[in-house]
Design a protein around this motif. Structure first.
Motif, PDB file in Angstrom:
ATOM      1  N   GLY A  55      10.216 -11.601 -19.428  1.00  0.00           N
ATOM      2  CA  GLY A  55       9.420 -11.548 -20.195  1.00  0.00           C
ATOM      3  C   GLY A  55      10.275 -10.678 -21.486  1.00  0.00           C
ATOM      4  O   GLY A  55      11.537 -10.501 -21.420  1.00  0.00           O
ATOM      5  N   ARG A  56       9.777  -9.790 -22.134  1.00  0.00           N
ATOM      6  CA  ARG A  56      10.180  -9.878 -23.710  1.00  0.00           C
ATOM      7  C   ARG A  56      10.932  -8.671 -23.395  1.00  0.00           C
ATOM      8  O   ARG A  56      12.340  -9.021 -23.795  1.00  0.00           O
ATOM      9  CB  ARG A  56       9.461  -9.718 -24.488  1.00  0.00           C
ATOM     10  CG  ARG A  56       9.675  -8.956 -25.676  1.00  0.00           C
ATOM     11  CD  ARG A  56       8.463  -8.721 -26.334  1.00  0.00           C
ATOM     12  NE  ARG A  56       8.928  -8.320 -28.168  1.00  0.00           N
ATOM     13  CZ  ARG A  56       7.951  -7.507 -28.866  1.00  0.00           C
ATOM     14  NH1 ARG A  56       6.742  -8.392 -29.299  1.00  0.00           N
ATOM     15  NH2 ARG A  56       9.063  -7.971 -30.638  1.00  0.00           N
ATOM     16  N   ALA A  57      10.859  -7.538 -22.778  1.00  0.00           N
ATOM     17  CA  ALA A  57      11.833  -6.881 -22.400  1.00  0.00           C
ATOM     18  C   ALA A  57      13.415  -6.828 -21.179  1.00  0.00           C
ATOM     19  O   ALA A  57      13.714  -6.212 -22.003  1.00  0.00           O
ATOM     20  CB  ALA A  57      11.149  -5.718 -21.575  1.00  0.00           C
ATOM     21  N   THR A  58      12.923  -7.909 -20.811  1.00  0.00           N
ATOM     22  CA  THR A  58      14.154  -8.709 -20.557  1.00  0.00           C
ATOM     23  C   THR A  58      14.849  -8.966 -21.256  1.00  0.00           C
ATOM     24  O   THR A  58      16.187  -9.294 -20.703  1.00  0.00           O
ATOM     25  CB  THR A  58      13.842  -9.191 -19.079  1.00  0.00           C
ATOM     26  OG1 THR A  58      13.067  -8.532 -18.119  1.00  0.00           O
ATOM     27  CG2 THR A  58      14.875  -9.675 -18.271  1.00  0.00           C
ATOM     28  N   ARG A  59      14.781 -10.468 -22.010  1.00  0.00           N
ATOM     29  CA  ARG A  59      15.008 -11.327 -22.512  1.00  0.00           C
ATOM     30  C   ARG A  59      15.605 -10.198 -23.887  1.00  0.00           C
ATOM     31  O   ARG A  59      16.992 -10.006 -24.206  1.00  0.00           O
ATOM     32  CB  ARG A  59      13.800 -11.408 -23.628  1.00  0.00           C
ATOM     33  CG  ARG A  59      13.755 -12.632 -22.705  1.00  0.00           C
ATOM     34  CD  ARG A  59      12.786 -14.020 -23.981  1.00  0.00           C
ATOM     35  NE  ARG A  59      11.924 -13.742 -24.303  1.00  0.00           N
ATOM     36  CZ  ARG A  59      10.578 -13.219 -24.249  1.00  0.00           C
ATOM     37  NH1 ARG A  59      10.197 -13.827 -23.252  1.00  0.00           N
ATOM     38  NH2 ARG A  59       9.585 -12.657 -24.672  1.00  0.00           N
ATOM     39  N   THR A  60      15.164  -9.009 -24.406  1.00  0.00           N
ATOM     40  CA  THR A  60      15.573  -7.781 -25.246  1.00  0.00           C
ATOM     41  C   THR A  60      16.409  -7.165 -24.730  1.00  0.00           C
ATOM     42  O   THR A  60      18.111  -7.061 -24.786  1.00  0.00           O
ATOM     43  CB  THR A  60      15.002  -6.811 -25.712  1.00  0.00           C
ATOM     44  OG1 THR A  60      13.913  -7.515 -26.400  1.00  0.00           O
ATOM     45  CG2 THR A  60      15.685  -6.044 -26.360  1.00  0.00           C
ATOM     46  N   SER A  61      16.961  -6.583 -23.476  1.00  0.00           N
ATOM     47  CA  SER A  61      17.594  -5.899 -23.153  1.00  0.00           C
ATOM     48  C   SER A  61      19.399  -7.286 -22.506  1.00  0.00           C
ATOM     49  O   SER A  61      20.658  -6.926 -22.255  1.00  0.00           O
ATOM     50  CB  SER A  61      17.624  -5.688 -21.323  1.00  0.00           C
ATOM     51  OG  SER A  61      16.757  -4.329 -21.532  1.00  0.00           O
ATOM     52  N   LEU A  62      19.031  -8.585 -22.002  1.00  0.00           N
ATOM     53  CA  LEU A  62      20.044  -9.303 -21.997  1.00  0.00           C
ATOM     54  C   LEU A  62      20.898  -9.410 -23.201  1.00  0.00           C
ATOM     55  O   LEU A  62      21.780 -10.102 -23.315  1.00  0.00           O
ATOM     56  CB  LEU A  62      18.784 -10.860 -21.023  1.00  0.00           C
ATOM     57  CG  LEU A  62      19.052 -10.326 -19.888  1.00  0.00           C
ATOM     58  CD1 LEU A  62      18.612 -11.719 -19.435  1.00  0.00           C
ATOM     59  CD2 LEU A  62      19.887  -9.626 -18.646  1.00  0.00           C
ATOM     60  N   ARG A  63      20.183 -10.046 -24.411  1.00  0.00           N
ATOM     61  CA  ARG A  63      20.503  -9.796 -25.107  1.00  0.00           C
ATOM     62  C   ARG A  63      22.315  -9.209 -25.526  1.00  0.00           C
ATOM     63  O   ARG A  63      23.006 -10.085 -26.100  1.00  0.00           O
ATOM     64  CB  ARG A  63      19.919 -10.241 -26.440  1.00  0.00           C
ATOM     65  CG  ARG A  63      18.657 -11.389 -26.689  1.00  0.00           C
ATOM     66  CD  ARG A  63      17.950 -11.350 -28.149  1.00  0.00           C
ATOM     67  NE  ARG A  63      17.372 -13.355 -27.743  1.00  0.00           N
ATOM     68  CZ  ARG A  63      16.372 -13.167 -27.429  1.00  0.00           C
ATOM     69  NH1 ARG A  63      15.576 -12.433 -27.375  1.00  0.00           N
ATOM     70  NH2 ARG A  63      16.135 -14.922 -27.465  1.00  0.00           N
ATOM     71  N   PRO A  64      21.416  -8.207 -25.914  1.00  0.00           N
ATOM     72  CA  PRO A  64      23.123  -7.003 -25.263  1.00  0.00           C
ATOM     73  C   PRO A  64      24.645  -7.636 -25.467  1.00  0.00           C
ATOM     74  O   PRO A  64      25.244  -8.012 -25.380  1.00  0.00           O
ATOM     75  CB  PRO A  64      22.956  -6.115 -25.992  1.00  0.00           C
ATOM     76  CG  PRO A  64      20.933  -6.150 -26.104  1.00  0.00           C
ATOM     77  CD  PRO A  64      20.722  -6.915 -25.697  1.00  0.00           C
ATOM     78  N   LEU A  65      24.078  -7.984 -23.774  1.00  0.00           N
ATOM     79  CA  LEU A  65      25.399  -8.152 -22.896  1.00  0.00           C
ATOM     80  C   LEU A  65      25.554  -9.669 -23.488  1.00  0.00           C
ATOM     81  O   LEU A  65      27.116  -9.890 -23.549  1.00  0.00           O
ATOM     82  CB  LEU A  65      24.635  -8.262 -21.776  1.00  0.00           C
ATOM     83  CG  LEU A  65      25.323  -8.721 -20.353  1.00  0.00           C
ATOM     84  CD1 LEU A  65      26.277  -7.539 -19.735  1.00  0.00           C
ATOM     85  CD2 LEU A  65      24.356  -8.934 -19.607  1.00  0.00           C
TER      86      LEU A  65
END
Length: 136
Positions: A41-51
């Motif tokens: 999902g888009r929200a998951t992709r967004t959350s993983l990028r900073p990590l």
């Protein structure tokens, strides 16, 4: 301190972090964060990028920091991130097997950095009465 080991961990971490930042599915799918059809999902992709960027930058710091206090500090940051991942991902990912796998992988990477810091190498030791450095 084994500089070569620390640099190798840094390069591997930087490459993996950059890859996950570009393609978050590389982390999302094995972590169980994708849906049944393998989509992230888009929200998951967004959350993983900073990590992923954290991993890329901390790995780059380990790969490029001058030997000594700067490299040691970069390794401490990497160790804190890896052990933090072990705790957080090990507690929150879906499914017992994924939690265990994430914890083991994260602790393993952190342990490599710890080993790099603790491994003996030849260091200069200055005796208080010696005119020059002694090799220890």
């Amino acid at each position: 301190m084994k500089v070569g080991l620390l640099r190798a961990v840094g390069v591997a971490t930087a490459v993996y972090g950059a890859a996950v930042a570009a393609v978050p599915d590389l982390l999302a799918r094995p972590s169980g964060l994708a849906d049944e059809e393998g989509r992230t999902g888009r929200a998951t992709r967004t959350s993983l990028r900073p990590l992923a960027w954290r991993d890329a930058v901390s790995g780059l710091a380990m790969a490029m920091a001058p030997d000594g206090p700067a490299l040691r500090t970069a390794a401490y940051v990497r160790i804190a991130a890896d052990f933090g991942d072990a705790v957080l991902l090990g507690a929150t990912l879906p499914g017992r097997d994924r939690k265990l796998a994430a914890a083991v992988v994260s602790v393993g990477w952190g342990a490599l950095s710890v080993a790099g810091l603790l491994a003996g190498g030849r260091r200069e030791v200055r005796h208080p009465r010696a005119a020059g450095p002694l090799r220890g």
